[in-house]
Scaffold this active site. Sequence first.
Site, PDB file in Angstrom:
ATOM      1  N   ASP A 288       0.844  -1.191   0.000  1.00 38.69           N
ATOM      2  CA  ASP A 288       0.000   0.000   0.000  1.00 38.69           C
ATOM      3  C   ASP A 288       0.881   1.243   0.000  1.00 38.69           C
ATOM      4  OD1 ASP A 288       0.877  -0.763   2.516  1.00 38.69           O
ATOM      5  OD2 ASP A 288      -1.119  -0.903   3.376  1.00 38.69           O
TER       6      ASP A 288
ATOM      7  N   GLU B 236      -5.804   3.146   3.595  1.00 38.73           N
ATOM      8  CA  GLU B 236      -6.289   3.714   4.852  1.00 38.73           C
ATOM      9  C   GLU B 236      -7.752   4.136   4.786  1.00 38.73           C
ATOM     10  OE1 GLU B 236      -4.822   3.519   7.542  1.00 38.73           O
ATOM     11  OE2 GLU B 236      -2.699   3.307   7.126  1.00 38.73           O
TER      12      GLU B 236
END
Length: 386
Positions: A75, A134
Amino acid sequence: MAELKEEELIKIRRHLHQIPELALHEVETHAYLMKVIQAMNQEHLEVKEFEELPTALMVLIHGSQPERTIGYRTDIDALPVEEKTGLPYKSTHPGVMHACGHDIHMTVALGVLSYFSEHQPKDNLLFFFQPAEESEAGGKRSYELGLFKGQWKPDEFYGLHDNPELPAGAIGCRMGTLFAGTTEVNIDIEGKGGHAAFPQDANDAVVAAANLIVQVQTIVSRSIDPIDSGVITLGKITAGTIRNVIAGHARIEGTIRGLTQDMILLIDKRLQEVCNGIEASFGVKVTLGLNQGGYWPVENNPNLTKRFIQYMSDAKNVNFIETKPAMTGEDFGYLLAKFPGTMFWLGVEDDSQLHSATLTPKESSIKRGIDAITGFLEYRMNAKEE
């Protein structure tokens, strides 16, 4: 360019740490990743960008004798946190920080990619630099946009998350669920407002909300097997305007956490039943909103995870630690529901917790993580199928 050395990896990590960006806005990060990747040996590399998800990036290393495509995901987004580390390479973007260690994640992925760009793998290796972990459910978004097609579709998927509670460079994993799934809960209660002196002419939303909150506490304690794990937290309630007016509306906000998707669906069902009961008992209207998005439990594939743990346990250069499940969320769980794979921890040894403004991962974890992962991937490519 030769394989990235440790000092180069640390420089890369520090640069990434200085340019954190929020979900779906990782433009500068994307450009820097491209710069680093383009400097690698391109002989067996193929890079793909996506108009439908502009900050996403995939890199395919074509194998010498491919039998499968092994995926590795990292990520790339950051958090809306004002950094307080005082580091000379602290965030240059006010109010944004890599407080979850995604700068470490990206650097490890680049190190693994660099290694295999110089040592052509047997199988195809697919590296996915994923935006919006997130928030905005980047894993689910990428899947639903059809990014994983043809040669860009992994047969199995791996990914890591850094862990400040583990020693630097240690690898942690477990069979079963590593991360819980999460669901946002929003409950609106509509009653009838009125004068505090005349409750018979009103319908108090606060009383209904109070009873709902108490009854919700019985869902986990009386509907979930005590051996399993689930959590409902109602962290916010808003109602009323002044002490002498009966509130006609109340809003409750919270979160559900569960270690399996079946458990989350059971909690969802029981919560709806409680809301229906409050509606009938108090003559109010109760509207329940549940939003899980792409934050499914990270349920590790049994066969692949058994192989992973066996390798990491036996490898002489790896400090392997069997870990407990965590109630934190991770959107890689959605991808693991679509592709078999394993998620694991990389220890970064720090007193501060993930998402804190003072998180300072130990950079010695980077090279040790790369060595462990490259070793496992080589082992995986040479392993016979059971």
